[in-house]
Scaffold this active site. Structure first.
Site, PDB file in Angstrom:
ATOM      1  N   HIS A 118      60.030 -14.925 -66.175  1.00 53.32           N
ATOM      2  CA  HIS A 118      61.248 -14.608 -65.423  1.00 53.32           C
ATOM      3  C   HIS A 118      62.259 -15.744 -65.395  1.00 53.32           C
ATOM      4  O   HIS A 118      63.361 -15.566 -64.882  1.00 53.32           O
ATOM      5  CB  HIS A 118      60.897 -14.218 -63.987  1.00 53.32           C
ATOM      6  CG  HIS A 118      60.528 -15.398 -63.139  1.00 53.32           C
ATOM      7  ND1 HIS A 118      59.302 -15.977 -63.196  1.00 53.32           N
ATOM      8  CD2 HIS A 118      61.245 -16.118 -62.249  1.00 53.32           C
ATOM      9  CE1 HIS A 118      59.253 -17.011 -62.362  1.00 53.32           C
ATOM     10  NE2 HIS A 118      60.425 -17.114 -61.773  1.00 53.32           N
TER      11      HIS A 118
HETATM   12  C1  UD1 Z   1      63.891 -16.907 -57.552  1.00 53.69           C
HETATM   13  C2  UD1 Z   1      63.752 -18.437 -57.515  1.00 53.69           C
HETATM   14  C3  UD1 Z   1      62.682 -18.864 -58.512  1.00 53.69           C
HETATM   15  C4  UD1 Z   1      61.390 -18.130 -58.296  1.00 53.69           C
HETATM   16  C5  UD1 Z   1      61.660 -16.634 -58.363  1.00 53.69           C
HETATM   17  C6  UD1 Z   1      60.413 -15.822 -58.156  1.00 53.69           C
HETATM   18  C7  UD1 Z   1      65.849 -19.665 -57.042  1.00 53.69           C
HETATM   19  C8  UD1 Z   1      66.883 -20.522 -57.638  1.00 53.69           C
HETATM   20  N1  UD1 Z   1      64.991 -19.087 -57.915  1.00 53.69           N
HETATM   21  O1  UD1 Z   1      64.400 -16.570 -58.817  1.00 53.69           O
HETATM   22  O2  UD1 Z   1      62.441 -20.248 -58.332  1.00 53.69           O
HETATM   23  O3  UD1 Z   1      60.468 -18.493 -59.295  1.00 53.69           O
HETATM   24  O4  UD1 Z   1      62.618 -16.316 -57.333  1.00 53.69           O
HETATM   25  O5  UD1 Z   1      60.682 -14.476 -58.251  1.00 53.69           O
HETATM   26  O6  UD1 Z   1      65.813 -19.511 -55.842  1.00 53.69           O
HETATM   27  N2  UD1 Z   1      66.191  -8.908 -57.558  1.00 53.69           N
HETATM   28  C9  UD1 Z   1      65.805  -7.641 -57.238  1.00 53.69           C
HETATM   29  N3  UD1 Z   1      65.054  -7.470 -56.107  1.00 53.69           N
HETATM   30  C10 UD1 Z   1      64.710  -8.499 -55.295  1.00 53.69           C
HETATM   31  C11 UD1 Z   1      65.136  -9.790 -55.633  1.00 53.69           C
HETATM   32  C12 UD1 Z   1      65.861  -9.992 -56.776  1.00 53.69           C
HETATM   33  O7  UD1 Z   1      66.085  -6.686 -57.938  1.00 53.69           O
HETATM   34  O8  UD1 Z   1      64.014  -8.261 -54.285  1.00 53.69           O
HETATM   35  C13 UD1 Z   1      66.980  -9.112 -58.786  1.00 53.69           C
HETATM   36  C14 UD1 Z   1      68.452  -9.210 -58.494  1.00 53.69           C
HETATM   37  O9  UD1 Z   1      69.137  -8.487 -59.438  1.00 53.69           O
HETATM   38  C15 UD1 Z   1      68.762 -10.684 -58.654  1.00 53.69           C
HETATM   39  C16 UD1 Z   1      67.710 -11.145 -59.648  1.00 53.69           C
HETATM   40  O10 UD1 Z   1      66.566 -10.325 -59.410  1.00 53.69           O
HETATM   41  O11 UD1 Z   1      70.048 -10.913 -59.081  1.00 53.69           O
HETATM   42  C17 UD1 Z   1      67.320 -12.556 -59.477  1.00 53.69           C
HETATM   43  O12 UD1 Z   1      66.950 -12.842 -58.113  1.00 53.69           O
HETATM   44  P1  UD1 Z   1      67.230 -14.298 -57.479  1.00 53.69           P
HETATM   45  O13 UD1 Z   1      66.660 -14.409 -56.136  1.00 53.69           O
HETATM   46  O14 UD1 Z   1      68.643 -14.629 -57.633  1.00 53.69           O
HETATM   47  O15 UD1 Z   1      66.448 -15.257 -58.459  1.00 53.69           O
HETATM   48  P2  UD1 Z   1      65.007 -15.116 -59.129  1.00 53.69           P
HETATM   49  O16 UD1 Z   1      65.195 -15.042 -60.597  1.00 53.69           O
HETATM   50  O17 UD1 Z   1      64.183 -14.064 -58.486  1.00 53.69           O
END
Ligand code: UD1
Length: 415
Positions: free
Chosen positions: A246
């Protein structure tokens, strides 16, 4: 001595990897209060006579059932007292929103101490707000405790690395999981007095929930049980690999993602590869038209494709990890969990902020080239992998953290 004296802590969680790190601390606080209620006079050191009120704040950085809610039930975490509902956004927008909304909570609750865990945007956002808050004319503010301090990949292109460095530099109590963390903090000039080597709360969770995870039915749901075991008995586990990817640096560019998937083709021709895909990864593979590498949840393995499944809960994932022949990942936490389980791990990254998993544990760094991934998976599947468990990864880290916290608050109050 006044056994009813109270201290107030805010514990923040926001994203999936926070939940298993915070759960044991929340449990340790609950057990501390229960012990105190039963026998206030029997507690040991004077600093344990505090009862501890924990206000659990969920920023809402992760919000799906699969990325958040499921972990609360799997890990017995109580419902958050405050939900900030921040959701997704750019790094700036997400961190800013966490900061704005958390400041109001801090001013209302006025805790003695804040606990943040890990390295996600919520960790940094809440630590920064707390470092600058002032409750009175003397500039009184809560102490800031960072759990999982000192880890460094030395790659400032990773958003998490920025979050780690900045959080550590505003923290008052730094709780370190491995030897490299002590060294990194010393090199950055953080005074030793702030730093406490306590082990790994994520491993507290693993040890606490391993037996429960073993009774998950995920192996049956994914049809990973052989009809006949090796000796003809029923119910053996099939040989399979488990994959997670991811990191933005691995999945956000088509070329890199494609390269990694090609590097995994040999593995998926050898055994089923189960891939619970993060929402970011699912989006990217559709956007890049990479579906040809994947079969669906119910598809069979005959065509050698990777089996894409929805993100899993804590217990199902722990069960799958424990029985896998090899785990291929770009996650930080999974490198540590496989080390503790003694399961071979291949990390699809050029670096790791958790070097103890390579030095002591079962982890190898493959890089992100096709050949690197092929070689590392081959090596991990064919040679006998042995590893040990790092120092103080013994299931008691949260209790050590709580002991230090009570002592430090007591010290501050008696100044
Ligand atoms: C975040 C953390 C990362 C961790 C990861 C675990 C930061 C900078 N990164 O990254 O260190 O390893 O979480 O998962 O804080 N989304 C959903 N549903 C959710 C949450 C997210 O669909 O419940 C999607 C959204 O489109 C979002 C994307 O995932 O834009 C990324 O989510 P985000 O929290 O921005 O970063 P992660 O890649 O999950």
């Amino acid at each position: 001595m006044n056994p009813t004296k109270k201290i107030k802590i805010i514990t923040v969680v926001g994203a999936r990897p926070n939940f298993m790190k915070a759960a044991p601390i929340i449990a340790a606080i609950r057990e501390h209060n229960e012990r105190l209620a039963i026998s206030p006079g029997l507690e040991g050191a004077a600093d344990s006579h505090f009862s501890v009120q924990n206000v659990l704040v969920h920023t809402g950085q992760h919000y799906d059932e699969a990325m958040s809610d499921r972990f609360f039930s799997d890990l017995n975490i109580p419902k958050p007292d405050v939900h900030l509902g921040v959701g997704s956004g750019s790094h700036a927008a997400q961190t800013a929103e966490v900061m704005k909304r958390f400041e109001e909570v801090l001013l209302r609750e006025r805790p003695n101490l804040l606990i943040v865990v890990g390295d996600v945007n919520s960790t940094l956002g809440c630590a920064l707000v707390t470092a600058k808050i002032s409750f009175d004319a003397n500039g009184t503010r809560p102490l800031i405790a960072h759990v999982e301090a000192g880890l460094r990949s030395n790659d400032r292109g990773m958003p998490e690395e920025i979050n780690r460095i900045l959080t550590d530099h505003v923290a008052d109590l730094l709780f370190v999981t491995e030897e490299s963390g002590l060294q990194n903090l010393r090199e950055e000039g953080i005074p030793d007095a702030k730093v406490h080597f306590v082990g790994n709360t994520m491993i507290d969770s693993l040890l606490a929930f391993k037996d429960k995870a073993d009774s998950s039915d995920i192996l049956d749901r994914l049809r990973l049980r052989n009809r006949n075991g090796a000796n003809g008995s029923a119910g053996g586990t099939a040989r399979y690999a488990l994959l997670t990817l991811h990191r933005p640096s691995n999945v956000d560019q088509r070329e890199t993602f494609l390269n990694i998937l090609e590097g995994l083709e040999e593995l998926s021709n050898t055994c089923p590869v189960i891939f619970p895909a993060h929402p970011r990864t699912q989006k990217k593979l559709a956007e890049f038209g990479l579906e040809r590498f994947f079969g669906t949840e119910n598809g069979n393995h005959a065509d050698g494709r990777i089996r894409l499944v929805e993100p899993l809960g804590y217990l199902d994932f722990l069960c799958l990890m424990g029985h896998a022949a090899v785990v291929v990942t770009d996650s930080g936490g999974i490198q540590e969990e496989t080390t503790c389980l003694g399961v071979p791990c291949v990390t699809v990254r050029e670096n790791t902020e958790r070097p103890v998993t390579v030095k002591v544990g079962t982890n190898v760094l493959a890089g992100t080239s096709k050949e690197g991934i092929r070689q590392a998976t081959r090596q991990q599947l064919t040679s006998k992998v042995s590893g040990g468990v790092p120092e103080a990864w013994d299931g008691r880290s949260a209790q050590r953290i709580l002991d230090v916290i009570c002592r430090e608050i007591q010290k501050k109050q008696s100044l």
